[in-house]
Design a protein around this motif. Structure first.
Motif, PDB file in Angstrom:
ATOM      1  N   TYR A 237      14.602  56.052  46.597  1.00 48.19           N
ATOM      2  CA  TYR A 237      16.240  55.815  45.768  1.00 48.19           C
ATOM      3  C   TYR A 237      16.463  55.654  44.811  1.00 48.19           C
ATOM      4  CZ  TYR A 237      21.114  56.454  46.564  1.00 48.19           C
ATOM      5  OH  TYR A 237      22.316  57.120  46.496  1.00 48.19           O
ATOM      6  N   ALA A 238      16.579  54.049  44.113  1.00 47.60           N
ATOM      7  CA  ALA A 238      16.442  53.890  43.376  1.00 47.60           C
ATOM      8  C   ALA A 238      15.510  54.319  41.783  1.00 47.60           C
ATOM      9  CB  ALA A 238      16.687  52.325  42.932  1.00 47.60           C
ATOM     10  N   VAL A 239      14.989  54.888  42.058  1.00 45.09           N
ATOM     11  CA  VAL A 239      13.807  55.602  41.185  1.00 45.09           C
ATOM     12  C   VAL A 239      14.956  56.408  41.298  1.00 45.09           C
ATOM     13  CG1 VAL A 239      11.922  55.993  40.943  1.00 45.09           C
ATOM     14  CG2 VAL A 239      11.629  54.298  41.893  1.00 45.09           C
ATOM     15  N   TYR A 240      15.069  57.681  41.938  1.00 44.16           N
ATOM     16  CA  TYR A 240      15.509  58.840  42.109  1.00 44.16           C
ATOM     17  C   TYR A 240      16.812  59.047  41.016  1.00 44.16           C
ATOM     18  CZ  TYR A 240      17.837  63.349  43.054  1.00 44.16           C
ATOM     19  OH  TYR A 240      18.582  64.294  43.457  1.00 44.16           O
ATOM     20  N   GLN A 241      17.535  57.863  41.798  1.00 44.06           N
ATOM     21  CA  GLN A 241      18.475  57.486  40.954  1.00 44.06           C
ATOM     22  C   GLN A 241      18.351  57.703  39.391  1.00 44.06           C
ATOM     23  OE1 GLN A 241      21.532  59.258  41.769  1.00 44.06           O
ATOM     24  NE2 GLN A 241      21.172  59.032  43.865  1.00 44.06           N
ATOM     25  N   LEU A 242      17.494  56.508  39.326  1.00 42.56           N
ATOM     26  CA  LEU A 242      17.444  56.568  37.958  1.00 42.56           C
ATOM     27  C   LEU A 242      16.432  57.482  36.712  1.00 42.56           C
ATOM     28  CD1 LEU A 242      16.900  52.239  38.182  1.00 42.56           C
ATOM     29  CD2 LEU A 242      18.652  53.116  37.602  1.00 42.56           C
ATOM     30  N   GLU A 243      15.556  57.819  37.540  1.00 43.42           N
ATOM     31  CA  GLU A 243      14.793  58.853  37.212  1.00 43.42           C
ATOM     32  C   GLU A 243      15.358  59.484  35.690  1.00 43.42           C
ATOM     33  OE1 GLU A 243      10.943  62.432  37.381  1.00 43.42           O
ATOM     34  OE2 GLU A 243      12.898  62.228  39.043  1.00 43.42           O
ATOM     35  N   TYR A 244      16.203  60.333  35.237  1.00 38.72           N
ATOM     36  CA  TYR A 244      16.936  61.102  34.604  1.00 38.72           C
ATOM     37  C   TYR A 244      18.541  59.855  34.038  1.00 38.72           C
ATOM     38  CZ  TYR A 244      14.450  64.559  35.178  1.00 38.72           C
ATOM     39  OH  TYR A 244      12.891  65.907  35.512  1.00 38.72           O
ATOM     40  N   PRO A 245      17.961  59.251  32.160  1.00 40.23           N
ATOM     41  CA  PRO A 245      19.052  58.212  32.481  1.00 40.23           C
ATOM     42  C   PRO A 245      20.034  59.011  31.684  1.00 40.23           C
ATOM     43  CG  PRO A 245      16.821  58.237  31.112  1.00 40.23           C
ATOM     44  CD  PRO A 245      16.828  59.677  31.614  1.00 40.23           C
ATOM     45  N   PHE A 246      20.683  60.225  32.200  1.00 43.27           N
ATOM     46  CA  PHE A 246      21.527  61.550  31.572  1.00 43.27           C
ATOM     47  C   PHE A 246      22.405  62.530  32.602  1.00 43.27           C
ATOM     48  CE2 PHE A 246      19.355  59.894  27.663  1.00 43.27           C
ATOM     49  CZ  PHE A 246      20.477  59.199  26.960  1.00 43.27           C
ATOM     50  N   ALA A 247      21.509  62.241  33.976  1.00 45.71           N
ATOM     51  CA  ALA A 247      22.036  62.841  34.812  1.00 45.71           C
ATOM     52  C   ALA A 247      22.086  61.890  36.786  1.00 45.71           C
ATOM     53  CB  ALA A 247      20.928  63.737  34.847  1.00 45.71           C
ATOM     54  N   ARG A 248      21.963  62.464  37.345  1.00 44.87           N
ATOM     55  CA  ARG A 248      22.652  62.135  38.335  1.00 44.87           C
ATOM     56  C   ARG A 248      23.345  60.948  39.411  1.00 44.87           C
ATOM     57  NH1 ARG A 248      16.407  62.660  39.885  1.00 44.87           N
ATOM     58  NH2 ARG A 248      16.095  64.742  39.992  1.00 44.87           N
ATOM     59  N   GLY A 249      23.027  59.947  39.899  1.00 44.48           N
ATOM     60  CA  GLY A 249      24.675  59.028  39.863  1.00 44.48           C
ATOM     61  C   GLY A 249      24.451  57.992  39.363  1.00 44.48           C
ATOM     62  N   GLU A 250      23.379  56.991  38.790  1.00 43.59           N
ATOM     63  CA  GLU A 250      22.994  56.509  38.006  1.00 43.59           C
ATOM     64  C   GLU A 250      22.442  56.571  36.818  1.00 43.59           C
ATOM     65  OE1 GLU A 250      24.048  52.534  37.016  1.00 43.59           O
ATOM     66  OE2 GLU A 250      24.083  53.272  38.782  1.00 43.59           O
ATOM     67  N   ARG A 251      23.722  57.445  36.028  1.00 49.02           N
ATOM     68  CA  ARG A 251      24.061  57.690  34.644  1.00 49.02           C
ATOM     69  C   ARG A 251      24.056  57.648  33.622  1.00 49.02           C
ATOM     70  NH1 ARG A 251      26.909  61.997  37.925  1.00 49.02           N
ATOM     71  NH2 ARG A 251      29.306  62.138  36.520  1.00 49.02           N
ATOM     72  N   ILE A 252      24.249  57.792  31.895  1.00 47.59           N
ATOM     73  CA  ILE A 252      24.611  57.013  30.761  1.00 47.59           C
ATOM     74  C   ILE A 252      25.909  58.161  30.450  1.00 47.59           C
ATOM     75  CG2 ILE A 252      24.488  56.138  28.837  1.00 47.59           C
ATOM     76  CD1 ILE A 252      22.443  56.167  29.528  1.00 47.59           C
ATOM     77  N   GLU A 253      26.847  57.638  29.851  1.00 47.90           N
ATOM     78  CA  GLU A 253      28.321  58.541  30.099  1.00 47.90           C
ATOM     79  C   GLU A 253      28.260  58.603  28.797  1.00 47.90           C
ATOM     80  OE1 GLU A 253      29.616  60.353  31.927  1.00 47.90           O
ATOM     81  OE2 GLU A 253      29.754  60.077  33.862  1.00 47.90           O
ATOM     82  N   ALA A 254      28.827  58.927  27.911  1.00 48.70           N
ATOM     83  CA  ALA A 254      28.942  59.473  26.228  1.00 48.70           C
ATOM     84  C   ALA A 254      29.889  58.562  25.853  1.00 48.70           C
ATOM     85  CB  ALA A 254      29.332  61.209  26.226  1.00 48.70           C
ATOM     86  N   ASP A 255      30.027  57.137  26.544  1.00 51.50           N
ATOM     87  CA  ASP A 255      31.322  55.773  25.978  1.00 51.50           C
ATOM     88  C   ASP A 255      30.776  56.085  24.118  1.00 51.50           C
ATOM     89  OD1 ASP A 255      31.982  56.350  28.325  1.00 51.50           O
ATOM     90  OD2 ASP A 255      30.789  54.625  29.164  1.00 51.50           O
ATOM     91  N   ALA A 256      29.522  55.989  23.782  1.00 51.02           N
ATOM     92  CA  ALA A 256      29.615  55.396  22.503  1.00 51.02           C
ATOM     93  C   ALA A 256      30.071  56.531  21.587  1.00 51.02           C
ATOM     94  CB  ALA A 256      27.452  55.442  22.576  1.00 51.02           C
ATOM     95  N   PHE A 257      29.674  57.908  21.826  1.00 50.28           N
ATOM     96  CA  PHE A 257      30.401  58.404  20.987  1.00 50.28           C
ATOM     97  C   PHE A 257      32.172  58.910  20.658  1.00 50.28           C
ATOM     98  CE2 PHE A 257      26.088  59.648  21.227  1.00 50.28           C
ATOM     99  CZ  PHE A 257      26.320  59.580  20.231  1.00 50.28           C
ATOM    100  N   ARG A 258      32.766  58.174  22.542  1.00 50.82           N
ATOM    101  CA  ARG A 258      34.368  58.456  21.750  1.00 50.82           C
ATOM    102  C   ARG A 258      34.821  56.487  21.453  1.00 50.82           C
ATOM    103  NH1 ARG A 258      32.772  59.487  27.975  1.00 50.82           N
ATOM    104  NH2 ARG A 258      33.144  61.520  28.392  1.00 50.82           N
ATOM    105  N   PHE A 259      33.715  56.235  22.207  1.00 50.19           N
ATOM    106  CA  PHE A 259      34.143  54.831  20.718  1.00 50.19           C
ATOM    107  C   PHE A 259      34.261  54.698  19.411  1.00 50.19           C
ATOM    108  CE2 PHE A 259      31.652  51.051  17.947  1.00 50.19           C
ATOM    109  CZ  PHE A 259      32.960  50.491  18.284  1.00 50.19           C
ATOM    110  N   ALA A 260      33.205  56.247  18.564  1.00 50.85           N
ATOM    111  CA  ALA A 260      32.268  55.748  17.592  1.00 50.85           C
ATOM    112  C   ALA A 260      34.176  57.004  16.998  1.00 50.85           C
ATOM    113  CB  ALA A 260      31.617  57.143  17.357  1.00 50.85           C
TER     114      ALA A 260
END
Length: 269
Positions: A237-260
């Motif tokens: 389940y953890a592998v599935y959630q982490l497989e795509y960094p910008f998708a699924r549950g544990e995804r990376i948001e666009a915080d870096a560009f909002r900071f920019a």
């Protein structure tokens, strides 16, 4: 509640639901297997020893593969997050460089930098959340930004500080381009299908051998087998959630560009 909190709550409850359902199914299978294999255990003295030898080999091999995959997807997640902040920080450096440039070049560079960050948030992040290819419009904006900065190249009699500032801005654009390439690649790079076949098939095989162990008492058998099954399923389940960094549950948001964008506003006063 913010969207990020809702995502994490959903991720946690999803994991709990997976664990509970897995435990119930595993317990039911243990009871059925115990009932129909008691006679075989009694007839064959070497039954448990043989199962133990096979389980030891299969279990160790599967544990190595599963640990390698978990570490790989976790490292990929960390690298993707770092790349997004590297790209955004380089963009801020270019914007700051333009503060020391005369108009109209200053306005053009800062407008393009702001437009690029907004395009990433508005157009690219939704596409990456569906692990789709990053649109090419961002590359066009980045190329125009590079040309605008190149147009501010220092004259022959410019001071060393001016030359260094210009070179730093051009290097920042190169860094942003490289980080963008890494981000675009990570958004569509999941595990190969054959790897998922190995993870799921190996997990089923490992768990199947665990059901055949002869542990004294049904309660002990349930604890051993259900615990192993839940652990394997939760790791998958953890592998599935982490497989795509910008998708699924544990995804990376666009915080870096909002900071920019926030830094752009700060730099412009």
């Amino acid at each position: 509640m913010t969207d990020a909190v809702l995502v994490y709550v959903g991720l946690i409850f999803g994991g709990i639901l997976v664990a509970v359902v897995t435990a119930l199914v595993a317990a039911g299978i243990v009871i059925v297997v115990q009932r129909f294999t008691d006679a075989a255990r009694e007839r064959h003295d070497g039954y448990v020893d043989a199962i133990g030898m096979v389980f030891a080999v299969v279990g160790v091999l599967y544990a190595i593969v599963l640990a390698f995959v978990v570490i790989t997807v976790w490292d990929q997640m960390g690298s993707a997050r770092q790349d997004s902040f590297t790209e955004a920080t380089a963009l801020v450096d270019v914007y700051a460089y333009a503060e020391n440039v005369q108009d109209p070049a200053r306005s053009e560079i800062q407008l393009l930098a702001r437009s690029y960050a907004e395009q990433v948030i508005r157009d690219e992040w939704p596409a990456m959340q569906h692990h789709e290819s990053v649109p090419l419009n961002g590359w066009n904006t980045l190329d125009r930004l590079r040309e605008a900065v190149r147009g501010t190249g220092p004259h022959a009699d410019a001071s060393d500080a001016t030359v260094d500032s210009y070179e730093a801005a051009m290097n920042a654009l190169t860094t942003a381009s490289e980080a963008r390439t890494a981000r675009a690649t990570a958004s569509t790079r999941g595990l190969p299908l054959v790897m998922w076949f190995l993870l799921v098939g190996g997990g089923l095989l490992t768990i199947a051998f665990a059901y055949l162990f002869d542990i004294a008492g049904l309660v002990s058998q349930l604890i051993f087998t259900v615990g192993l099954t839940v652990m394997v399923v939760l790791l998958l389940y953890a592998v599935y959630q982490l497989e795509y960094p910008f998708a699924r549950g544990e995804r990376i948001e666009a915080d870096a560009f909002r900071f920019a964008l926030a830094r752009f506003a700060q730099l412009s006063g």
